[in-house]
Enzyme design. Structure first.
Site, PDB file in Angstrom:
ATOM      1  N   PHE A 115      44.618  44.479  30.241  1.00  0.00           N
ATOM      2  CA  PHE A 115      45.310  44.324  31.022  1.00  0.00           C
ATOM      3  C   PHE A 115      45.316  42.666  31.214  1.00  0.00           C
ATOM      4  O   PHE A 115      44.053  41.666  30.865  1.00  0.00           O
ATOM      5  CB  PHE A 115      45.554  44.246  32.957  1.00  0.00           C
ATOM      6  CG  PHE A 115      46.005  43.370  33.812  1.00  0.00           C
ATOM      7  CD1 PHE A 115      47.981  43.984  33.391  1.00  0.00           C
ATOM      8  CD2 PHE A 115      46.187  41.952  33.984  1.00  0.00           C
ATOM      9  CE1 PHE A 115      48.389  43.423  34.461  1.00  0.00           C
ATOM     10  CE2 PHE A 115      46.900  41.751  34.959  1.00  0.00           C
ATOM     11  CZ  PHE A 115      48.328  42.591  35.050  1.00  0.00           C
ATOM     12  N   LEU A 117      46.749  39.486  30.436  1.00  0.00           N
ATOM     13  CA  LEU A 117      47.432  38.512  31.001  1.00  0.00           C
ATOM     14  C   LEU A 117      47.090  36.715  31.099  1.00  0.00           C
ATOM     15  O   LEU A 117      47.858  36.161  30.621  1.00  0.00           O
ATOM     16  CB  LEU A 117      47.774  39.069  32.787  1.00  0.00           C
ATOM     17  CG  LEU A 117      48.927  37.814  33.472  1.00  0.00           C
ATOM     18  CD1 LEU A 117      50.402  37.703  33.034  1.00  0.00           C
ATOM     19  CD2 LEU A 117      48.347  37.943  34.657  1.00  0.00           C
ATOM     20  N   GLU A 119      45.718  33.470  29.939  1.00  0.00           N
ATOM     21  CA  GLU A 119      45.911  32.394  28.431  1.00  0.00           C
ATOM     22  C   GLU A 119      44.357  31.755  28.544  1.00  0.00           C
ATOM     23  O   GLU A 119      44.422  30.763  29.793  1.00  0.00           O
ATOM     24  CB  GLU A 119      47.067  32.707  27.838  1.00  0.00           C
ATOM     25  CG  GLU A 119      47.649  33.237  27.501  1.00  0.00           C
ATOM     26  CD  GLU A 119      48.882  32.557  27.085  1.00  0.00           C
ATOM     27  OE1 GLU A 119      49.727  33.518  26.679  1.00  0.00           O
ATOM     28  OE2 GLU A 119      49.022  31.557  26.649  1.00  0.00           O
ATOM     29  N   PRO A 120      44.346  31.187  27.019  1.00  0.00           N
ATOM     30  CA  PRO A 120      43.228  30.024  27.376  1.00  0.00           C
ATOM     31  C   PRO A 120      43.638  28.526  28.295  1.00  0.00           C
ATOM     32  O   PRO A 120      43.014  27.876  28.936  1.00  0.00           O
ATOM     33  CB  PRO A 120      43.213  29.408  26.058  1.00  0.00           C
ATOM     34  CG  PRO A 120      43.071  30.522  24.994  1.00  0.00           C
ATOM     35  CD  PRO A 120      44.550  31.189  25.660  1.00  0.00           C
ATOM     36  N   ARG A 242      44.953  43.547  44.499  1.00  0.00           N
ATOM     37  CA  ARG A 242      44.373  42.502  44.760  1.00  0.00           C
ATOM     38  C   ARG A 242      43.934  43.156  46.118  1.00  0.00           C
ATOM     39  O   ARG A 242      41.910  42.594  46.031  1.00  0.00           O
ATOM     40  CB  ARG A 242      45.020  41.464  45.268  1.00  0.00           C
ATOM     41  CG  ARG A 242      45.570  40.843  43.442  1.00  0.00           C
ATOM     42  CD  ARG A 242      46.422  39.286  44.286  1.00  0.00           C
ATOM     43  NE  ARG A 242      46.405  38.230  42.937  1.00  0.00           N
ATOM     44  CZ  ARG A 242      47.377  37.475  42.633  1.00  0.00           C
ATOM     45  NH1 ARG A 242      48.630  37.780  43.393  1.00  0.00           N
ATOM     46  NH2 ARG A 242      47.859  36.734  41.908  1.00  0.00           N
ATOM     47  N   GLN A 278      15.272  35.254  66.636  1.00  0.00           N
ATOM     48  CA  GLN A 278      16.711  35.505  67.051  1.00  0.00           C
ATOM     49  C   GLN A 278      17.896  35.222  65.769  1.00  0.00           C
ATOM     50  O   GLN A 278      19.078  35.615  65.745  1.00  0.00           O
ATOM     51  CB  GLN A 278      16.641  34.339  68.134  1.00  0.00           C
ATOM     52  CG  GLN A 278      18.509  34.609  68.685  1.00  0.00           C
ATOM     53  CD  GLN A 278      18.293  33.332  69.933  1.00  0.00           C
ATOM     54  OE1 GLN A 278      18.284  32.690  69.660  1.00  0.00           O
ATOM     55  NE2 GLN A 278      17.992  34.056  70.955  1.00  0.00           N
ATOM     56  N   GLY A 339      14.425  36.856  51.164  1.00  0.00           N
ATOM     57  CA  GLY A 339      13.022  36.060  49.681  1.00  0.00           C
ATOM     58  C   GLY A 339      13.109  35.761  48.219  1.00  0.00           C
ATOM     59  O   GLY A 339      14.237  36.343  47.453  1.00  0.00           O
ATOM     60  N   GLU A 363      41.437  38.424  38.858  1.00  0.00           N
ATOM     61  CA  GLU A 363      42.933  38.217  39.116  1.00  0.00           C
ATOM     62  C   GLU A 363      43.479  37.102  40.399  1.00  0.00           C
ATOM     63  O   GLU A 363      43.930  37.640  41.399  1.00  0.00           O
ATOM     64  CB  GLU A 363      42.913  39.898  40.260  1.00  0.00           C
ATOM     65  CG  GLU A 363      42.977  41.178  39.023  1.00  0.00           C
ATOM     66  CD  GLU A 363      42.833  42.270  39.450  1.00  0.00           C
ATOM     67  OE1 GLU A 363      43.921  42.943  40.800  1.00  0.00           O
ATOM     68  OE2 GLU A 363      41.787  43.377  39.126  1.00  0.00           O
ATOM     69  N   GLU A 367      41.854  29.426  45.290  1.00  0.00           N
ATOM     70  CA  GLU A 367      42.977  28.809  45.143  1.00  0.00           C
ATOM     71  C   GLU A 367      44.233  29.342  45.132  1.00  0.00           C
ATOM     72  O   GLU A 367      44.835  28.769  46.477  1.00  0.00           O
ATOM     73  CB  GLU A 367      42.468  27.260  44.070  1.00  0.00           C
ATOM     74  CG  GLU A 367      41.072  27.122  44.704  1.00  0.00           C
ATOM     75  CD  GLU A 367      39.837  27.985  44.465  1.00  0.00           C
ATOM     76  OE1 GLU A 367      38.575  27.347  44.952  1.00  0.00           O
ATOM     77  OE2 GLU A 367      39.687  28.916  43.437  1.00  0.00           O
TER      78      GLU A 367
END
Length: 385
Positions: A115, A117, A119-120, A242, A278, A339, A363, A367
């Site tokens: 796929f 889509l 670009e730089p 998504r 706890q 750890g 995808e 944000e």
């Protein structure tokens, strides 16, 4: 929207997928060199009938597959998802000839899809893409028949399975200055003259590369959907995938949570078991709470997609956002509770710690998902007034 819960056949299928991933897919994943398409793994996914289900099942089944495979073998999950992402536009918008040529090969694992889509300078801002589809010259090209109607010129970047894919779903600008309305989707075989690619050295088990288009010829027979309506092809694909990215994230979170339950129940610490502290018990409870909340949102979004609900873009964005951010949190906490051993090369959590970061970006970054959610909320408000 009814609450989501697995019925017995679905639960049994998920258990079967986890077992297949552990027993048949993980050994193939471990044999391959990172950064290249694992064709043996893809072929096994085809042999198991999982790739064909990409085109015969709905969003809920896609999410069940991705979550179950991710739990036991993230490489198998990603190989399946990339086949679906690259080929879904062909399945949903392709001509009979396009579908007949490529979908059977994708389903049996002999053709690798991608796929294309990003670009730089246009990653998450898909409407800003600059790959140009210019009126082409009349020289004939071998496939398909006829002269080139357009020539693709420009670059794509961060493309999963590039440069090793057999064909690409490519989004190019056919009308300059028209934003999202001037984009067309094309099916471009990898052997088209003028198309070259280079691999990028990324934190990823599968190839990610850049593509260069030097007057690559395409015709009307290569168009997926309608001219200048390619943005709908892209967004329709992303609205399906998504939520399933969220399912991938949930699978990783569940694997990290289960490993943490085992470790904290068995690890001696301060005169008892680690789980008896706890602070540890509460942290594990928080990890479980967030994982289950993310799972419910993922399957609510997938159910909405399958039912053709009007609010799919918002739900899809919410599902991806919550699940990927949750998985990052859960895996990070799992590492903390394990750890130093969790950072040893080859440890499950070391692997998940590397794998869990990228889904918050691809995808549509987190944000971008927040922007989609807000846009949909305000549009709903305005429509109600």
């Amino acid at each position: 929207m009814p609450a989501f819960s697995l019925d017995p056949p679905q639960s049994a299928w998920c258990a079967e997928l986890r077992a297949l991933a552990a027993e048949r897919l993980r050994p193939l994943a471990e044999k391959d060199e990172p950064g290249h398409v694992n064709r043996a793994l893809v072929a096994e996914l085809g042999q198991l009938g999982l790739l064909e289900r990409l085109f015969t099942s709905g969003a809920v089944d896609l999410c069940l597959m991705r979550e179950s495979l991710a739990y036991a073998c993230t490489e198998a999950e990603t190989a399946l998802a990339l086949q679906g992402l690259g080929a879904h536009p062909v399945h949903a918008h392709g001509t009979p000839a396009q579908r007949e040529r490529w979908l059977p090969r994708v389903a049996d694992g002999t053709a690798i899809a991608a796929f294309a889509l990003s670009e730089p300078a246009a990653g998450s801002d898909a409407a800003a893409l600059e790959l140009r589809a210019e009126a082409g010259a009349s020289e004939p090209i071998a496939e398909p028949e006829g002269g080139a109607r357009w020539r693709l010129t420009g670059e794509k970047c961060w493309i999963s399975n590039a440069p090793e894919a057999d064909f690409y779903t490519v989004f190019a600008r056919t009308t300059p200055g028209a934003g999202a309305r001037g984009v067309t989707a094309f099916l471009v075989p990898a052997d088209r003259p003028g198309l070259t690619g280079t691999g990028l050295d990324m934190l990823s088990p599968h190839p990610i590369g850049a593509l260069s288009f030097d007057a690559v010829p395409v015709t009307a027979d290569d168009v997926l959907g309608e001219v200048d309506r390619g943005f709908r092809v892209a967004m329709g694909t992303l609205n399906l995938f998504r939520p399933s990215v969220g399912a991938f994230a949930v699978g990783m979170a569940q694997a990290a949570l289960d490993a943490t339950l085992t470790h904290t129940a068995e690890r001696d610490a301060f005169g008892g078991k680690l789980k008896d502290l706890q602070s540890v018990a509460h942290q594990v409870a928080e990890m479980a709470l967030r994982t289950e909340a993310a799972r419910l949102m993922v399957y609510a979004a997938a159910t909405a997609y399958d039912e053709g609900a009007a609010d799919v873009p918002k739900r899809a964005a919410m599902a991806k956002l919550l699940a990927t951010e949750t998985a990052q949190y859960v895996v990070d906490q799992a590492v903390q509770l394990h750890g130093a051993r969790a950072l040893r090369r080859g440890h499950l959590l070391e692997h998940l710690y590397r794998e869990v970061r990228a889904p918050r970006i691809y995808e549509g970054a987190s944000e971008v998902q927040r922007g989609i959610i807000a846009k949909e909320l305000y549009a709903t408000r305005e429509a109600a007034q």
